[in-house]
Each structure stands twice: as C-alpha cells, then as structure tokens.
Design a protein around this motif. Sequence first.
Motif, PDB file in Angstrom:
ATOM      1  N   VAL A  72      32.493  68.927   0.440  1.00  0.00           N
ATOM      2  CA  VAL A  72      32.917  67.843  -0.442  1.00  0.00           C
ATOM      3  C   VAL A  72      34.436  67.797  -0.551  1.00  0.00           C
ATOM      4  N   ALA A  73      35.070  68.966  -0.684  1.00  0.00           N
ATOM      5  CA  ALA A  73      36.526  69.012  -0.788  1.00  0.00           C
ATOM      6  C   ALA A  73      37.184  68.455   0.472  1.00  0.00           C
ATOM      7  N   THR A  74      36.645  68.793   1.641  1.00  0.00           N
ATOM      8  CA  THR A  74      37.209  68.313   2.902  1.00  0.00           C
ATOM      9  C   THR A  74      37.059  66.801   3.036  1.00  0.00           C
ATOM     10  N   VAL A  75      35.885  66.281   2.708  1.00  0.00           N
ATOM     11  CA  VAL A  75      35.644  64.836   2.820  1.00  0.00           C
ATOM     12  C   VAL A  75      36.520  64.065   1.840  1.00  0.00           C
ATOM     13  N   LEU A  76      36.627  64.548   0.598  1.00  0.00           N
ATOM     14  CA  LEU A  76      37.497  63.899  -0.373  1.00  0.00           C
ATOM     15  C   LEU A  76      38.946  63.912   0.088  1.00  0.00           C
ATOM     16  N   PHE A  77      39.366  65.030   0.647  1.00  0.00           N
ATOM     17  CA  PHE A  77      40.735  65.168   1.155  1.00  0.00           C
ATOM     18  C   PHE A  77      41.014  64.118   2.224  1.00  0.00           C
ATOM     19  N   LEU A  78      40.037  63.889   3.097  1.00  0.00           N
ATOM     20  CA  LEU A  78      40.195  62.887   4.149  1.00  0.00           C
ATOM     21  C   LEU A  78      40.235  61.471   3.572  1.00  0.00           C
ATOM     22  N   PHE A  79      39.319  61.165   2.644  1.00  0.00           N
ATOM     23  CA  PHE A  79      39.269  59.820   2.072  1.00  0.00           C
ATOM     24  C   PHE A  79      40.516  59.507   1.231  1.00  0.00           C
ATOM     25  N   PHE A  83      45.940  64.548   4.399  1.00  0.00           N
ATOM     26  CA  PHE A  83      46.817  65.035   5.469  1.00  0.00           C
ATOM     27  C   PHE A  83      48.118  64.238   5.522  1.00  0.00           C
ATOM     28  N   ALA A  84      48.046  62.930   5.237  1.00  0.00           N
ATOM     29  CA  ALA A  84      49.254  62.107   5.205  1.00  0.00           C
ATOM     30  C   ALA A  84      50.165  62.543   4.053  1.00  0.00           C
ATOM     31  N   SER A 310      48.540  61.141  20.665  1.00  0.00           N
ATOM     32  CA  SER A 310      47.822  59.906  20.339  1.00  0.00           C
ATOM     33  C   SER A 310      48.164  59.409  18.937  1.00  0.00           C
ATOM     34  N   ASP A 311      48.748  58.222  18.881  1.00  0.00           N
ATOM     35  CA  ASP A 311      48.991  57.584  17.584  1.00  0.00           C
ATOM     36  C   ASP A 311      47.679  57.241  16.899  1.00  0.00           C
ATOM     37  N   LEU A 312      46.656  56.957  17.704  1.00  0.00           N
ATOM     38  CA  LEU A 312      45.354  56.605  17.143  1.00  0.00           C
ATOM     39  C   LEU A 312      44.779  57.758  16.331  1.00  0.00           C
ATOM     40  N   LEU A 313      44.887  58.987  16.857  1.00  0.00           N
ATOM     41  CA  LEU A 313      44.402  60.158  16.128  1.00  0.00           C
ATOM     42  C   LEU A 313      45.154  60.319  14.815  1.00  0.00           C
ATOM     43  N   ALA A 314      46.478  60.122  14.865  1.00  0.00           N
ATOM     44  CA  ALA A 314      47.294  60.256  13.660  1.00  0.00           C
ATOM     45  C   ALA A 314      46.914  59.188  12.631  1.00  0.00           C
ATOM     46  N   GLN A 315      46.735  57.960  13.093  1.00  0.00           N
ATOM     47  CA  GLN A 315      46.394  56.864  12.179  1.00  0.00           C
ATOM     48  C   GLN A 315      45.016  57.049  11.570  1.00  0.00           C
ATOM     49  N   ALA A 316      44.117  57.703  12.303  1.00  0.00           N
ATOM     50  CA  ALA A 316      42.783  57.977  11.750  1.00  0.00           C
ATOM     51  C   ALA A 316      42.863  58.900  10.540  1.00  0.00           C
ATOM     52  N   LEU A 317      43.922  59.710  10.463  1.00  0.00           N
ATOM     53  CA  LEU A 317      44.139  60.598   9.321  1.00  0.00           C
ATOM     54  C   LEU A 317      45.109  59.991   8.319  1.00  0.00           C
ATOM     55  N   HIS A 325      51.498  68.655  14.779  1.00  0.00           N
ATOM     56  CA  HIS A 325      50.592  69.265  13.782  1.00  0.00           C
ATOM     57  C   HIS A 325      49.478  68.317  13.356  1.00  0.00           C
ATOM     58  N   ILE A 326      49.772  67.023  13.271  1.00  0.00           N
ATOM     59  CA  ILE A 326      48.718  66.067  12.926  1.00  0.00           C
ATOM     60  C   ILE A 326      47.727  65.944  14.084  1.00  0.00           C
TER      61      ILE A 326
END
Length: 410
Positions: A72-79, A83-84, A310-317, A325-326
């Motif tokens: 739950v903590a990981t998913v909330l962190f992503l939403f 990371f940004a 990949s900018d796409l990978l970065a933008q996904a986060l 690092h991203i």
Amino acid sequence: MDAQTLFFIIIGILTFEFVLERTLSYLNYTWYSKPIPTVVDDVYDAAEYERSQEYKKTNFRFGTISSSVSFVATVLFLFLDGFAIVDTWARSIADNEILIAIVFFGIIAIAGELISLPFSYFGTFVIEERFGFNKTTKKTFILDKLKGWLLTALLGGGLLAVVVLCYQWAGDNFWWYVWILVFLISVLMNMFYARLFVPLFNKQVPLEEGELKHKISAYAATVGFQLDKIFVIDGSKRSTKANAYFSGFGSEKRVTLYDTLIEKLTQEEIVAVLAHEVGHYKKKHIIYNLIASTLTTGLTLWLFSLFVDSDLLAQALGVGSASFHIGLVAFGLLYAPISRITGLVMSSLSRKFEYQADHYAEQTYEGLPLINALKKLSSSSLSNLTPHPAYVFFHYSHPSLQQRIKVMQA
C-alpha cells in the motif's frame, strides 16, 4: 505507448507480484495441518508440533500485515508522484548528478527503513521472543542497524557513485564496465566476506583442539580436502537457531559452524553436515553459482542500458526528463517479472546442488548422521514439515526436509 499507460503497467506488475506472494503464502498456510509424512514423523513430539504450528501461523499473519503495508505504501507513493518529489528534493540539495543520485536513493532508503523498522523490531522482540528463539538484546539490535546503515551508505553509496561515473563516461556501453566491476566485487566478497565483514557483527574463533576437530580433520583427509580454517561463530548472540556454511575458495576457503550447531548436534552429525558443505566445494557449486549470478547480472545490466535514457520511463514516474537514478527505479519496477523468472531458475539450480551435496556426504561419510542432523535442525527452528509444492517451487533454495530424506533413503 504513453506515460500513463506505462504507469498503470507498473501498478499492474506490483499488484500481480503482491497477489502472487499472498496466494502462495495462503496455499502454504492451508497445508500446515496436513498429516506429517512418515519419513519425518519423529521430528516433533505432540507438544513441539503444536508449538511449530502456532509459530508458522503467527508468521503467516505477521507476513500478511507487513507485506500489505509495504504494498500500500509503495502504490500510494507512486500515485502521489513520490519519486518526482524526492527527485526535486535531491536536486535542491545537490547539483552534481552523482550526488543527486546518492541523495535520492538515501531519502528512499530512509523512508523504507522507517516503514520496515517497526516490523523488524516486532518480529525480533515479540514473535521470536515468544517462541524462545530470540537472544538479541536491544543494544545489539540497535548496533546491528547502525552498522548496517553505515555499510550501506559507504559501500552502496560508493558503488552507486562509480556506476553513475561509468554511465557518464561510457554512455550506452557503461553496462560492460559495471558488469566487470560487479563480477570483481562478487569474487572478492566470496573470498573475503567472512574475514572482513562477519567480524563487524559476530565473533569468530578457530575451532579448539579436541575430538571434534580431530574427527573433522580425519574426514577432510579421507576426501583429499585441505581444510585449515574451521571457525566457530557466536550465533547464540542473536538466536537459538543453528547453521553452518562454507565460504571462500583457494587459500581463503573456510567452514563456519554456529556455536548453537555444536550444542545441538553430536560430533558425528556435525561431521556429516560438514561433509555436505565439502560436497558443495567439491562439486564446484560456488563457482557455478558465481557464473550463474554473473550471467544474470549481465543480462540485467544490458536490458537496463536500453532503457536508462528513456524519457517515457521518467514521465511514467511523474518526472519530466530522464536521469540515471529515475531510469534505474523505473526499470527496477518493470524488471520484476524477469527477475521472478531468473530467481526461479537460480532456486531450482540451488535445490539440485543441495541434493548433490547430500549425495556426496552419503558417499564419503554416512547418510544417517546427516538425516538425524537435518531433523534436529528442523525441530530446533520449528520448520514446516508440510510445505505446499508451489511454495517450495517459488521460494525454497533447499528441497524440503521430506524430499531430502526420501532421496537419501532411496
């Protein structure tokens, strides 16, 4: 594919991994009450078996809670674009890409530790204490944590700095240099881990002269195995559970026996366990494991090199543009299914090696003392005698006790 789609793929991977783990654990839980196989029905008496059942059920419930909190903590962190946010903090503290990466992962590590620390404390001082395993004092627990954090900061931070430096210097070909570096570190760790790092946490003393050492030396001589370094480690400092392991190669090879192992087993059983460890060396399992892990690392680094920019990978986060690092974080999240597959291969290989080492011990010493030793060690750690086959396939680096004994008896 756009960034939002990739984001939800990452969420899907995390969810799949969580559901898979909980399903496997539940399947294993449903087998706790299975009848004990005949070949291991003498491991526990009635009282100890009931205690082992309660220990397993307690750990199942505890594992469900701790893994759920982490998920739950990981998913909330992503939403919440965590990371940004951390990336912005790191860039406000440092302006060098190497320092930014170190600060970024430092913040992530601190956050992870804050979540896991209460569970670690509860597991040690409540669950392990309740079932009579814990010997760790609060002082030792705190010192272990401090030493672990310091080693992670120095070695992990140093390795990260070198990897980012290779990336800046070699560009897309950086993975070659990192692969070589990781291989060299793996070799050095295999050779010198017991000498350099174990003393930071435990005391090791040479096995004293006496009947046990004489029996070990006599066995080693019969199989042409030069074994000058036999150490006893104070495992009882933290737990009543027992173990033994082989480390190093060449002039640095050594066998380490836990003091708890010496207390629980007869001398013949200890020699049998040692024969098993010698079997790993004679069958070159350490070398094979090193080769397998090196190939796996090479594959991982090569794949990472394809996506790091990949900018796409970065933008996904939630980050606007790519950075090392991203890219590493995003790739790590997406790599989970491949990591699962390589982990299954390594576990399968490890179980095969365990059978071979058991067979070597039977051939060069005796099978019965090894069987008795395995039963005693399982009993003393309240091991599960009826693990679900799917759980064994996904998680066990060793065959189950029942499987090992059946093969040896056959």
